[in-house]
Design an enzyme around this catalytic site. Structure first.
Site, short mmCIF file in Angstrom:
data_model
loop_
_atom_site.label_atom_id
_atom_site.label_comp_id
_atom_site.label_asym_id
_atom_site.label_seq_id
_atom_site.Cartn_x
_atom_site.Cartn_y
_atom_site.Cartn_z
N HIS A 1 68.14 107.86 84.78
CA HIS A 1 67.43 108.67 85.79
C HIS A 1 67.61 108.07 87.19
O HIS A 1 66.64 107.67 87.84
CB HIS A 1 65.94 108.78 85.42
CG HIS A 1 65.27 109.95 86.06
ND1 HIS A 1 64.25 110.65 85.45
CD2 HIS A 1 65.47 110.57 87.25
CE1 HIS A 1 63.85 111.63 86.24
NE2 HIS A 1 64.59 111.60 87.35
N GLU B 1 61.78 109.49 78.28
CA GLU B 1 62.37 108.43 79.11
C GLU B 1 61.52 107.17 79.03
O GLU B 1 60.30 107.26 79.22
CB GLU B 1 62.52 108.91 80.54
CG GLU B 1 63.53 110.05 80.65
CD GLU B 1 63.80 110.51 82.08
OE1 GLU B 1 63.21 109.96 83.02
OE2 GLU B 1 64.62 111.44 82.24
N ARG C 1 66.41 117.82 84.22
CA ARG C 1 65.42 117.24 83.32
C ARG C 1 65.96 117.29 81.90
O ARG C 1 66.57 118.31 81.50
CB ARG C 1 64.09 118.03 83.38
CG ARG C 1 63.25 117.73 84.59
CD ARG C 1 62.74 116.27 84.60
NE ARG C 1 61.99 115.94 85.80
CZ ARG C 1 62.51 115.42 86.91
NH1 ARG C 1 63.81 115.19 86.98
NH2 ARG C 1 61.74 115.12 87.93
N1 LIG Z 1 67.74 113.20 88.36
C1 LIG Z 1 67.04 113.04 89.46
O1 LIG Z 1 66.76 111.93 89.88
C2 LIG Z 1 66.63 114.23 90.22
C3 LIG Z 1 66.34 115.38 89.57
N2 LIG Z 1 65.94 116.48 90.27
C4 LIG Z 1 65.65 117.68 89.51
O2 LIG Z 1 66.55 118.69 89.89
C5 LIG Z 1 65.93 119.95 89.71
C6 LIG Z 1 66.22 120.86 90.88
O3 LIG Z 1 65.73 120.30 92.08
P1 LIG Z 1 65.81 121.15 93.43
O4 LIG Z 1 67.15 121.76 93.55
O5 LIG Z 1 65.33 120.28 94.51
O6 LIG Z 1 64.74 122.26 93.13
P2 LIG Z 1 64.72 123.74 93.71
O7 LIG Z 1 63.38 124.25 93.44
O8 LIG Z 1 65.23 123.78 95.09
O9 LIG Z 1 65.76 124.51 92.79
C7 LIG Z 1 65.52 124.85 91.46
C8 LIG Z 1 66.16 126.20 91.21
O10 LIG Z 1 66.11 126.48 89.82
C9 LIG Z 1 65.96 127.89 89.72
N3 LIG Z 1 65.52 128.29 88.41
C10 LIG Z 1 64.25 128.38 87.93
N4 LIG Z 1 64.27 128.86 86.68
C11 LIG Z 1 65.56 129.07 86.37
C12 LIG Z 1 66.22 129.57 85.21
N5 LIG Z 1 65.54 129.93 84.12
N6 LIG Z 1 67.56 129.65 85.23
C13 LIG Z 1 68.25 129.29 86.32
N7 LIG Z 1 67.69 128.82 87.45
C14 LIG Z 1 66.36 128.72 87.46
C15 LIG Z 1 65.00 128.22 90.82
O11 LIG Z 1 65.08 129.58 91.16
C16 LIG Z 1 65.47 127.34 91.93
O12 LIG Z 1 66.38 128.01 92.78
C17 LIG Z 1 64.45 119.65 89.47
O13 LIG Z 1 64.17 119.73 88.11
C18 LIG Z 1 64.29 118.25 89.88
O14 LIG Z 1 63.30 117.61 89.22
C19 LIG Z 1 65.81 116.48 91.62
C20 LIG Z 1 66.07 115.33 92.33
C21 LIG Z 1 66.46 114.10 91.68
O1 LIG Z 2 62.76 114.01 92.35
C1 LIG Z 2 62.97 114.20 91.15
O2 LIG Z 2 62.72 115.26 90.56
C2 LIG Z 2 63.52 113.13 90.34
O3 LIG Z 2 63.82 113.36 89.19
C3 LIG Z 2 63.58 111.78 90.90
O4 LIG Z 2 62.78 110.98 90.07
P1 LIG Z 2 62.35 109.53 90.52
O5 LIG Z 2 61.50 109.67 91.73
O6 LIG Z 2 63.61 108.76 90.80
O7 LIG Z 2 61.60 108.99 89.35
#
Ligand SMILES: NC(=O)C1=CN([C@@H]2O[C@H](COP(=O)(O)OP(=O)(O)OC[C@H]3O[C@@H](n4cnc5c(N)ncnc54)[C@H](O)[C@@H]3O)[C@@H](O)[C@H]2O)C=CC1
Ligand SMILES: O=C(O)C(=O)COP(=O)(O)O
Length: 585
Positions: free
Chosen positions: A321, A302, A273
């Site tokens: 994104h 965004e 993010r």
């Molecule tokens: N750019 C995009 O399109 C996408 C972005 N994302 C983003 O990626 C991020 C992670 O997604 P997931 O791995 O599925 O989530 P997840 O919940 O599996 O992993 C997140 C991890 O961050 C850790 N965390 C929390 N606070 C923390 C801190 N202060 N320092 C270090 N680690 C910390 C948690 O313990 C957890 O293990 C989310 O913010 C999600 O929105 C996910 C999918 C697509």
């Molecule tokens: O799953 C997430 O956290 C994402 O950031 C993906 O975002 P989107 O569904 O592509 O707008």
């Protein structure tokens, strides 16, 4: 004789819009439907606010009217939400408090077709009893692949060289890159995406460490990644890849102070993010060469401003994104979220609930009759409080033959809250908002689990609900220790009232109940029964609990119909009746 005052203000039917359980034994909930038994509507309406994969839409259409309204303004959303039972969004829609307020209680579930729920006001959702579900797994690999793609593209200046060549410039010397092999990669946030990035980066020959205060060391070990403190991670890394959610504690986690501690020339990838980086600090770090390059998929706002210094910086590679934007991931999240939303609309507990406890199905199945008992006992107890007294302190005792540690009481506590609050307010209570609602009303619920002799088959022998510091309109309901006390147990699957104050009774909790305190003498059952009979009120049960023969007794009478006021007055006029109260279940 102290007749109870009219209960009419307590008799308002509770709102069944989104309750936790079906209170009527004749329509007992199937165990998996305990959390959200919903009002009967012909076909719910699901508002889809952002593009959703076709397979997910098909699934939704089998169950609901689907209104796809992409590119809505916030005003459009607030207008449409009042006509919707569910809302599906991605990251582009802000589901803020005004959305829940505009829904006027109709919105029951928000489905986030993806992982991050930072665009949904979870506190407002919870306060409004609206479930929030997400699709946490289907886009993990897509996001991890995008992080790797950005890292490789950044290291080899792919985007800049591509733009230059398209502008007619053949600049082989300008775009000399750096290698990935042998470099230190620090992954911040070692969850689903972070772990997948780690696996892939190891395959590219990178040395991978991770920082995550909540990650399991065993999982890190299994992937061959060392978990290290934050400062160690950032000060030794050639590349930093961010994979934590945006929360108050990760907001601007990379800032001027942290950039002062990184290895000079570090390269940063952000597919998490935008808000986890202080973007102005990043521009300063890029300008000073502390950060050599950044590759960003996400931004604090965004889309970012057209003149954003960060986006236009020559050492920054950007994508709009796109982390989750693969054909495969979008089909996956669409199906995942459609299933979660349909399940929630059907009243099932969701495995991906973000703002409700997840209670295993087998626990729910076993607790189903006790869920009903808990709500009804609380409903009775609150109606026994003297008018205007209010409820502040409630003690719930669960007696079980099993070890107290084996009992998950979260659903039962939610039902007690529901039973306490719904008869005296227009608020509806469910598993989502129970704790919030109790807190907001200043009701303190304490729970005690006691182990007694009992059968191993039944999880609970009895439940006792006690309201402290409250006078009762039926003083016999006050126990010797001073609390309004009711207790009950489940018999043959039906909840029974077994204790009122210090009196033992036994009446099934169906229909409504009249409690009378009388001098124990022959003919009382007949006297009350005939008054009710004259009014054609059917008596389902009668039970007398007495302290000793010919002394005081409490009679509990179960009635199918609500007696008219005059009938209740006539009962009060029976000479031996000292006090009575009519209680609606
Ligand atoms: N750019 C995009 O399109 C996408 C972005 N994302 C983003 O990626 C991020 C992670 O997604 P997931 O791995 O599925 O989530 P997840 O919940 O599996 O992993 C997140 C991890 O961050 C850790 N965390 C929390 N606070 C923390 C801190 N202060 N320092 C270090 N680690 C910390 C948690 O313990 C957890 O293990 C989310 O913010 C999600 O929105 C996910 C999918 C697509
Ligand atoms: O799953 C997430 O956290 C994402 O950031 C993906 O975002 P989107 O569904 O592509 O707008």
């Amino acid at each position: 004789m102290a007749a109870a005052t009219s209960q009419s203000h307590l008799l308002r039917p509770s709102l069944r819009r989104a309750s936790l359980a079906c209170p009527s034994p004749s329509a007992s909930p199937s165990p998996s439907r305990i959390s959200f038994v919903l009002r009967a509507v012909s076909k719910p309406t699901v508002l889809v606010a952002e593009k959703l994969g076709a397979a997910g839409l098909e699934l939704l259409k089998e169950f609901a009217n689907v209104d796809c309204a992409y590119n809505m303004t916030p005003e459009d959303l607030c207008a449409k939400i009042a006509l919707s039972d569910a809302l599906i969004v991605r990251s582009g829609t802000k589901v803020n408090r005004s959305v829940f307020e505009s829904s006027a209680g109709r919105l029951r579930v928000v489905g986030r077709a993806g992982v991050g729920i930072d665009n949904v006001d979870l506190a407002a959702a919870t306060e409004h009893g609206c479930l929030v579900v997400n699709a946490p797994t289907a886009n993990t690999v897509a996001a991890a692949e995008h992080a790797i793609a950005l890292m490789a593209a950044m290291a080899r200046n792919v985007a800049q060289a591509d733009a230059a060549l398209k502008a007619g410039k053949w600049q082989r010397n300008k775009y000399v890159g750096v290698s990935l092999v042998g470099k230190n990669l620090a992954i911040l946030g070692f969850g689903k995406v972070g772990s997948e990035v780690a696996r892939r980066a190891k395959g590219l020959g990178m040395h991978v460490v991770a920082h995550d205060p909540y990650a399991s060391a065993a999982r890190a070990q299994a992937i061959g990644v060392e978990l290290v403190p934050f400062e160690q991670a950032i000060s030794t890394a050639d590349f930093i890849s961010l994979h934590m959610p945006l929360t108050p504690s990760t907001d601007k986690m990379l800032n001027d102070e942290t950039f002062a501690k990184v290895k000079k020339g570090v390269r940063i990838v952000n597919v998490a993010r935008g808000g986890v980086i202080d973007e102005e600090a990043l521009v300063r770090a890029l300008d000073s060469g502390i950060v050599a390059q950044a590759a960003l998929d996400v931004f604090t706002v965004e889309p970012p401003a057209a003149d954003s210094k960060l986006v236009l910086h020559e050492n920054v590679t950007v994508t709009p994104h796109l982390g989750a934007s693969t054909v495969e991931a979008q089909e996956g999240v669409a199906i995942e979220i459609a299933e979660a939303v349909v399940g929630a609309l059907k009243g099932e507990l969701s495995a991906t609930a973000v703002n409700a406890p997840m209670v295993p199905a087998e626990v729910l199945s076993e607790l189903a009759p006790y869920v009903e008992l808990a709500e009804k006992l609380a409903r009775l107890a609150v109606q026994l409080v003297a008018g205007g007294g209010g409820v502040k302190s409630v003690k719930v005792t669960y007696a079980s033959g099993r070890s107290p540690d084996d009992l998950d009481t979260r659903v039962l506590r939610a039902m007690i809250t529901k039973g306490l609050i719904e008869p005296i307010s227009s608020v509806f209570v469910n598993l989502v908002n129970a704790d919030f609602t109790a807190k907001q009303r200043g009701i303190r619920i304490t729970e005690e689990r006691v182990q007694i002799d009992g059968t191993a088959e039944s999880p609970i022998e009895y439940i006792k609900v006690q309201i402290a510091q409250a006078g009762s309109k039926f003083p016999s309901a006050v126990s010797e220790t001073g609390e309004i006390t009711v207790a009950g147990r489940v018999k043959d699957g039906i909840p029974h009232l077994t204790e009122v104050g210090s009196f033992q009774v036994d009446v099934s909790l169906e229909g409504s109940i009249i409690l009378c305190r009388q001098v124990d003498q022959p003919g009382m059952i007949g006297a009350v029964g005939s008054v009710l009979g004259e009014q054609n009120v059917n008596v389902s049960f009668m039970s007398v609990g007495r302290i000793a023969p010919r002394k005081h007794a409490v009679m509990a009478i179960g009635v199918d119909e609500e007696p008219a006021k005059e009938t209740l007055t006539k009962i009060g006029e029976i000479p031996a009746i000292e006090e009575f109260v009519f209680l609606k279940l």
